[in-house]
Design a protein around this motif. Sequence first.
Motif, PDB file in Angstrom:
ATOM      1  N   GLY A 228       0.769  -1.232   0.000  1.00  0.00           N
ATOM      2  CA  GLY A 228       0.000   0.000   0.000  1.00  0.00           C
ATOM      3  C   GLY A 228       0.796   1.276   0.000  1.00  0.00           C
ATOM      4  O   GLY A 228       0.246   2.354   0.250  1.00  0.00           O
ATOM      5  N   LEU A 229       2.104   1.208  -0.289  1.00  0.00           N
ATOM      6  CA  LEU A 229       2.950   2.392  -0.294  1.00  0.00           C
ATOM      7  C   LEU A 229       3.414   2.753  -1.705  1.00  0.00           C
ATOM      8  O   LEU A 229       4.388   3.485  -1.867  1.00  0.00           O
ATOM      9  CB  LEU A 229       4.167   2.189   0.618  1.00  0.00           C
ATOM     10  CG  LEU A 229       3.861   2.103   2.111  1.00  0.00           C
ATOM     11  CD1 LEU A 229       5.138   1.848   2.902  1.00  0.00           C
ATOM     12  CD2 LEU A 229       3.185   3.377   2.605  1.00  0.00           C
ATOM     13  N   GLY A 230       2.717   2.222  -2.700  1.00  0.00           N
ATOM     14  CA  GLY A 230       3.054   2.537  -4.074  1.00  0.00           C
ATOM     15  C   GLY A 230       2.135   3.614  -4.625  1.00  0.00           C
ATOM     16  O   GLY A 230       1.614   4.458  -3.896  1.00  0.00           O
ATOM     17  N   VAL A 231       1.934   3.577  -5.945  1.00  0.00           N
ATOM     18  CA  VAL A 231       1.050   4.534  -6.601  1.00  0.00           C
ATOM     19  C   VAL A 231      -0.375   4.289  -6.114  1.00  0.00           C
ATOM     20  O   VAL A 231      -0.826   3.146  -5.981  1.00  0.00           O
ATOM     21  CB  VAL A 231       1.142   4.383  -8.129  1.00  0.00           C
ATOM     22  CG1 VAL A 231       0.231   5.380  -8.827  1.00  0.00           C
ATOM     23  CG2 VAL A 231       2.586   4.575  -8.582  1.00  0.00           C
ATOM     24  N   ARG A 232      -1.096   5.348  -5.856  1.00  0.00           N
ATOM     25  CA  ARG A 232      -2.442   5.233  -5.291  1.00  0.00           C
ATOM     26  C   ARG A 232      -3.430   4.635  -6.296  1.00  0.00           C
ATOM     27  O   ARG A 232      -3.352   4.918  -7.496  1.00  0.00           O
ATOM     28  CB  ARG A 232      -2.949   6.606  -4.849  1.00  0.00           C
ATOM     29  CG  ARG A 232      -2.158   7.215  -3.700  1.00  0.00           C
ATOM     30  CD  ARG A 232      -2.738   8.562  -3.317  1.00  0.00           C
ATOM     31  NE  ARG A 232      -1.982   9.189  -2.241  1.00  0.00           N
ATOM     32  CZ  ARG A 232      -2.167   8.948  -0.952  1.00  0.00           C
ATOM     33  NH1 ARG A 232      -3.080   8.075  -0.576  1.00  0.00           N
ATOM     34  NH2 ARG A 232      -1.447   9.569  -0.022  1.00  0.00           N
ATOM     35  N   PRO A 233      -4.372   3.789  -5.818  1.00  0.00           N
ATOM     36  CA  PRO A 233      -5.460   3.297  -6.667  1.00  0.00           C
ATOM     37  C   PRO A 233      -6.312   4.485  -7.141  1.00  0.00           C
ATOM     38  O   PRO A 233      -6.324   5.540  -6.499  1.00  0.00           O
ATOM     39  CB  PRO A 233      -6.251   2.381  -5.725  1.00  0.00           C
ATOM     40  CG  PRO A 233      -5.313   2.067  -4.604  1.00  0.00           C
ATOM     41  CD  PRO A 233      -4.427   3.263  -4.456  1.00  0.00           C
TER      42      PRO A 233
END
Length: 288
Positions: A228-233
């Motif tokens: 959950g620390l990547g590009v936002r959905p």
Amino acid sequence: MSAVPEIRRSAGSKVWRWVRRNKAASLGATIMVIVTLAAILAPWIAPYDPDEQNIILNLGPPTAEHWLGNDTYGRDTLSRIIWGARVSLFVSITSISLAMVIGGAFGVVAGYFGGRTDRIIMASMDVLLSFPSLVMGLLVVAVLGPTMMNLIVAIAFTAIAPFARIARAPTLSIRNREFVEAGRTIGFSDLKIMVRYIIPNIADEVVVLGTLWLATAVRTEASLSFIGLGVRPPTPTWGGMIRDGFENMLDAPWLVIFPSLAILTVMIALNLLGDGLRDATDPRLRHE
């Protein structure tokens, strides 16, 4: 004064011919060309809008219309994998390019000047190397926040130290060569000598390491997206797709299998290409 660029172009053509004869490297290069073209042409070749939801197709299995099935929101998995390649490649290539420039500059400066400058720079790099790349990336993204730019900065930060070390080693042997001494004799500044003579002669080693570290960057980006620390959905990313499908892995395993295969394929291709480039730049293995 144009001899050095001409020598590097000749060496580059020999490396390319070696890679073409190396079947494993050629396979890796071919796969990466296909993946890159798919990412660039995603708006035209993706069969569906990656964000289009259809609750009727919730957790739909692979069919003739949706080759890789549908996710929990009914979105087409194949389309999201194709669009996810854009994010993965852009983040990986940009971050590693940034690390190559910054880390390579540190390594050249440390190797060229030596002494106290070398000790300070390399001690700093050793501190960075003491942290695993994923942990370092996790810390940076957690502090800066989960955006694409912060993800690029985090991955680049984890790769600076290896590039500094790989650039420093050949610089130590090149800085006292005849053509470098000739540059000093005619009054070239240290910066001009490093740019004109040192960097072209260490570029092969740095580029090879960059190819190998691209695979690490792909893995790191996917890992950070998974937690959950990547590009936002709803922007599709391979790691995010695996995270979304994890809860339904037993009922809809394709949601995890296909994005994982995409990551695995790209990592294998990059390692094959990197190994081929490493062999091509090794004078003990090259006979031309």
